[in-house]
Design a protein around this motif. Structure first.
Motif, short mmCIF file in Angstrom:
data_model
loop_
_atom_site.label_atom_id
_atom_site.label_comp_id
_atom_site.label_asym_id
_atom_site.label_seq_id
_atom_site.Cartn_x
_atom_site.Cartn_y
_atom_site.Cartn_z
N SER A 283 0.78 -1.17 -0.07
CA SER A 283 0.00 0.10 -0.04
C SER A 283 0.78 1.31 -0.07
O SER A 283 0.30 2.34 -0.40
N HIS A 284 2.17 1.03 0.13
CA HIS A 284 2.99 2.35 0.35
C HIS A 284 3.49 2.76 -1.05
O HIS A 284 3.76 3.91 -1.22
N VAL A 285 3.04 2.20 -2.18
CA VAL A 285 3.15 2.61 -3.37
C VAL A 285 2.42 3.66 -3.78
O VAL A 285 1.30 3.97 -3.41
N HIS A 286 3.03 4.92 -4.35
CA HIS A 286 2.49 6.22 -4.70
C HIS A 286 3.09 6.69 -5.98
O HIS A 286 4.51 6.37 -6.06
N GLN A 287 2.39 7.13 -6.70
CA GLN A 287 2.75 7.79 -8.23
C GLN A 287 4.02 8.69 -7.83
O GLN A 287 3.78 9.84 -7.12
N SER A 288 4.99 8.51 -8.35
CA SER A 288 6.01 9.87 -8.51
C SER A 288 6.26 10.49 -9.84
O SER A 288 7.16 11.07 -10.08
N GLY A 289 5.41 10.08 -10.71
CA GLY A 289 5.70 10.55 -12.10
C GLY A 289 5.04 9.63 -13.25
O GLY A 289 4.95 8.49 -12.86
N SER A 290 4.54 10.12 -14.16
CA SER A 290 4.18 9.24 -15.27
C SER A 290 4.24 9.96 -16.74
O SER A 290 4.58 11.27 -16.73
N PHE A 291 4.19 8.92 -17.90
CA PHE A 291 4.42 9.67 -19.17
C PHE A 291 3.50 8.59 -19.98
O PHE A 291 3.77 7.39 -19.93
N VAL A 292 2.58 8.98 -20.43
CA VAL A 292 1.59 8.21 -21.61
C VAL A 292 1.60 8.69 -23.00
O VAL A 292 1.41 9.93 -23.08
N ASP A 293 2.15 8.09 -24.04
CA ASP A 293 1.88 8.22 -25.27
C ASP A 293 1.14 7.35 -26.05
O ASP A 293 0.53 6.37 -25.32
N ASN A 294 1.08 7.21 -27.39
CA ASN A 294 0.72 6.45 -28.11
C ASN A 294 1.20 5.04 -28.38
O ASN A 294 0.65 4.21 -28.68
N GLU A 295 2.48 4.95 -27.98
CA GLU A 295 3.34 4.13 -28.15
C GLU A 295 3.57 3.04 -26.68
O GLU A 295 3.78 2.00 -26.82
N ARG A 296 3.72 3.70 -25.66
CA ARG A 296 3.81 2.84 -24.62
C ARG A 296 3.61 3.86 -23.40
O ARG A 296 3.01 4.97 -23.28
N LEU A 297 3.60 3.41 -21.99
CA LEU A 297 3.43 3.87 -20.87
C LEU A 297 4.56 3.92 -19.84
O LEU A 297 5.42 2.96 -20.03
N ARG A 298 4.84 4.85 -19.03
CA ARG A 298 5.89 4.95 -18.20
C ARG A 298 5.38 5.30 -16.82
O ARG A 298 4.52 6.44 -16.78
N PHE A 299 5.59 4.47 -15.81
CA PHE A 299 5.12 4.68 -14.56
C PHE A 299 6.18 4.82 -13.27
O PHE A 299 6.76 3.68 -13.14
N ASP A 300 6.61 5.83 -12.69
CA ASP A 300 7.47 5.94 -11.54
C ASP A 300 6.45 6.07 -10.25
O ASP A 300 5.67 6.61 -9.91
N PHE A 301 7.28 5.12 -9.32
CA PHE A 301 6.43 5.04 -8.09
C PHE A 301 7.47 4.73 -6.98
O PHE A 301 8.70 4.33 -7.19
N THR A 302 7.07 5.00 -5.47
CA THR A 302 7.96 4.79 -4.37
C THR A 302 7.95 3.49 -4.13
O THR A 302 7.12 2.73 -3.92
N HIS A 303 9.12 3.00 -3.93
CA HIS A 303 9.58 1.55 -3.81
C HIS A 303 10.99 1.40 -3.33
O HIS A 303 11.73 2.09 -3.94
N PHE A 304 11.22 0.70 -2.31
CA PHE A 304 12.50 0.84 -1.81
C PHE A 304 13.55 -0.07 -2.35
O PHE A 304 14.81 -0.35 -1.76
N GLN A 305 13.17 -1.04 -3.25
CA GLN A 305 14.10 -2.23 -3.81
C GLN A 305 13.58 -2.45 -5.05
O GLN A 305 12.29 -2.39 -5.50
N ALA A 306 14.24 -3.35 -5.99
CA ALA A 306 14.22 -3.70 -7.06
C ALA A 306 12.81 -4.64 -7.10
O ALA A 306 12.87 -5.62 -6.16
N MET A 307 11.93 -4.64 -7.75
CA MET A 307 10.81 -5.75 -7.77
C MET A 307 11.51 -7.22 -8.36
O MET A 307 12.27 -7.07 -9.16
N THR A 308 10.84 -8.24 -7.46
CA THR A 308 11.38 -9.37 -8.23
C THR A 308 10.79 -9.95 -9.52
O THR A 308 9.83 -9.31 -9.81
N ALA A 309 11.18 -11.07 -10.18
CA ALA A 309 10.54 -11.31 -11.63
C ALA A 309 9.28 -11.80 -11.23
O ALA A 309 8.28 -11.78 -11.98
N GLU A 310 8.97 -12.53 -9.97
CA GLU A 310 7.66 -13.20 -9.58
C GLU A 310 6.84 -12.27 -9.23
O GLU A 310 5.63 -12.04 -9.68
N GLU A 311 7.21 -10.94 -8.61
CA GLU A 311 6.31 -9.62 -8.39
C GLU A 311 5.90 -9.08 -9.68
O GLU A 311 4.62 -9.02 -9.99
N ILE A 312 6.63 -8.89 -10.72
CA ILE A 312 6.59 -8.29 -12.10
C ILE A 312 5.48 -9.15 -12.75
O ILE A 312 4.62 -8.37 -12.91
#
Length: 570
Positions: free
Chosen positions: A273-302
């Motif tokens: 629940s600590h995840v909080h948007q820290s920035g984003s970019f949306v165009d017609n080709e892809r999306l980018r989402f920056d968020f608060t988190h203290f470590q790299a996500m695991t492959a399983e989490e992704i």
């Protein structure tokens, strides 16, 4: 953090203070309790970074202070305080505090001047503001009475009247074929770049010509401005025009924007629940989402996040948009950005029951329109900030098709089926290791077989037995082992071995202990020989190694080895 150090506290400690802060303030700020673990981890990260800052800047500052005291001065130059801030991230307040402890002052005026000079340099380098070009552009001086109504939530085309035309230099009555400029109309379906979503593109058509809209932005006064290039005829001030948004591009933008909302909801569910948007970019080709988190996500989490978003897409829920007061929006559970300013009425976008956010962007009418969601990367962009990039719809399908094509090509090259590709790669890796081992053993045998030839090439120089010999394809380690064997078999003497290996030169020289008294010094020998083959080096009297990059000079290096030994031996 610094005062803790002064009190004798060792290591990271501020995280322990967090519990007391939460206990005292949670009744007024319940989100502190909800995010307690995350806050502690972020405070720890910040304290670690601050400790690095302290360590890198403290020695510099103390040096400055010592200079001041020796010179009998009582004020630290503002330029030096700025250098500490700009180069080492050392806060001005900390510099001032440490100086005060030594009864010294800091020239704040000079510090502020340096700061302003830096801002000026940054502005000059940028050459434009964060809006749409220099603030001096005519389009940023539009009369406040000019209003433009946005109809883009309901329609992609509408009729409008041209209220403003301009180029980079002046307001215009007309823009003609081939000219670029800016256009403001009383009504528009074009969404202006905002909230991480890019501006719409499309066409504006009048009675005498048409213009391509290649971007849409807000000017400094908040007016929707169309960036246009007239493709044929002309567009005139005050004429009636038809404004049409590119339907395909808008549709892809909508897919990516709604998917961004769903991604945030999935991250909160999977990561925390600590995840909080820290920035984003949306165009017609892809999306980018920056968020608060203290470590790299695991492959399983992704994978869990990706699966959750796709599961929700397949539920084909309706996307509803409602206008509410900010209080009503918060009561409904809508996610808002803490650092955003909202008006009296806000748009709440809900993707079924899964996601509900305050948002002014454009979205699909049903999550099923997204089609497919695929995460392509998860990276860190700053301390405590992670970034996900993802694709939707046809772009996601193309990405998967490209991966499938690469897999088929790999299977064809490996001569195996898709299900056996990992097993095949593993077995080939094992085979390569075994072959490398065989090659190393063969090289060892070959070099060992050359022992007699090398030993027979020995010369006697002033009573010292000396060998200088050239080989092919022997790496540094094997060359050292061979030299050691030769030294042992010689009983007394010095050996210099030179080998060409992959367009490089490896050199080693060794000597028995007894000949050192005669003046033999392997470090001095290797230095002279290495210079000939374009290298350099040195070493101990009894052993030295070096490398070079001119294998064509190896014959000369052998001669130099003998000559150097002769010069050294007494």
């Amino acid at each position: 953090a610094r005062h803790g150090r002064l009190l004798g506290i060792k290591g990271i400690f501020l995280k322990d203070v967090v519990d007391s802060v939460v206990e005292n303030y949670a009744p007024a700020y319940p989100e502190l309790k909800e995010n307690q673990d995350y806050i502690k981890k972020m405070v720890t990260l910040e304290e670690e970074r601050f400790n690095e800052t302290i360590d890198s800047g403290m020695n510099i500052l103390l040096g400055y202070i010592d200079e001041l005291i020796k010179e009998g001065k009582d004020t630290l130059d503002g330029e030096k305080a700025f250098k500490l801030y700009d180069t080492f991230g050392f806060p001005y307040e900390l510099t001032e505090e440490i100086c005060e402890e030594k009864s010294l002052k800091v020239d704040r005026e000079a510090f502020d001047k340096e700061m302003e000079d830096q801002r000026t340099r940054a502005r000059n380098a940028r050459g434009e503001s964060s809006y749409m070009g220099s603030d001096e552009l005519p389009i940023n001086k539009i009369d406040a009475a000019v209003e433009s109504e946005f109809l883009g939530y309901e329609t992609l085309t509408c009729e409008g009247k041209v209220l403003v035309l301009a180029d980079d230099n002046e307001f215009r009555e007309e823009l003609s074929e081939g000219e670029k400029g800016y256009l403001v109309s009383d009504k528009t379906p074009f969404y202006a770049e905002m909230g991480g979503q890019i501006g719409d593109t499309g066409m504006i058509t009048g009675a005498n010509g048409s213009a391509y809209v290649y971007n849409t932005k807000k000017n400094v006064g908040g007016k929707t401005v169309h960036y246009v290039e007239v493709k044929e005829g002309s567009i005139k001030l005050n004429e009636e025009v038809t404004l049409t948004v590119d339907k395909a591009i808008r549709a892809n933008i909508c897919k990516n924007h709604t998917a961004t909302h769903m991604l945030q909801a999935a991250l909160k569910e999977v990561v925390g629940s600590h995840v909080h948007q820290s920035g984003s970019f949306v165009d017609n080709e892809r999306l980018r989402f920056d968020f608060t988190h203290f470590q790299a996500m695991t492959a399983e989490e992704i994978q869990k996040v990706e699966d959750l978003v796709n599961d929700k897409i397949m539920e084909v829920d309706t996307v509803e948009t409602k206008l509410m007061t900010i209080e009503e929006a918060k009561e409904s559970g809508a996610t808002a950005l803490f650092d955003e300013k909202y008006g009296d009425k806000v748009r709440v976008v809900a993707a079924g029951e899964f996601s509900k956010e305050l948002c002014g962007g454009t979205h699909v009418s049903n999550v099923g329109e997204i089609g497919l969601f695929k995460i392509v990367s998860e990276t860190g962009v700053a301390a405590g900030i992670r970034r996900i990039e993802a694709l939707t719809g046809r772009a996601a399908i193309k990405y998967m098709e490209e991966k499938q094509r690469l897999l088929k090509e790999a299977c064809s090259a490996l001569k195996c089926t898709e299900k056996d590709v990992l097993k095949k790669i593993s077995s080939q890796g094992t085979e390569l290791k075994e072959k490398d081992k065989e090659i190393a053993e063969l090289k060892s045998k070959l070099t060992s077989g050359a022992l007699d030839d090398i030993l027979n090439s020995a010369k006697e120089i002033n009573g010292v037995k000396a060998i200088a010999y050239a080989l092919e394809g022997v790496d540094g380690n094997a060359l050292r082992d061979l030299a050691d064997k030769i030294r042992n078999k010689m009983g007394s003497g010095v050996v210099v071995l030179v080998s060409k290996s992959e367009d490089k030169v490896n050199l080693v020289t060794m000597a028995t202990k007894d000949v050192l008294a005669n003046g033999v010094h392997c470090g001095k020998i290797i230095k002279e020989v290495a210079t000939v083959v374009g290298g350099g080096g040195g070493g101990r009297p009894d052993m030295a190694q070096a490398g070079g990059k001119k294998p064509e000079n190896i014959p000369q290096a052998i001669e130099t080895a003998f000559q150097t030994i002769e010069n050294l031996v007494k």
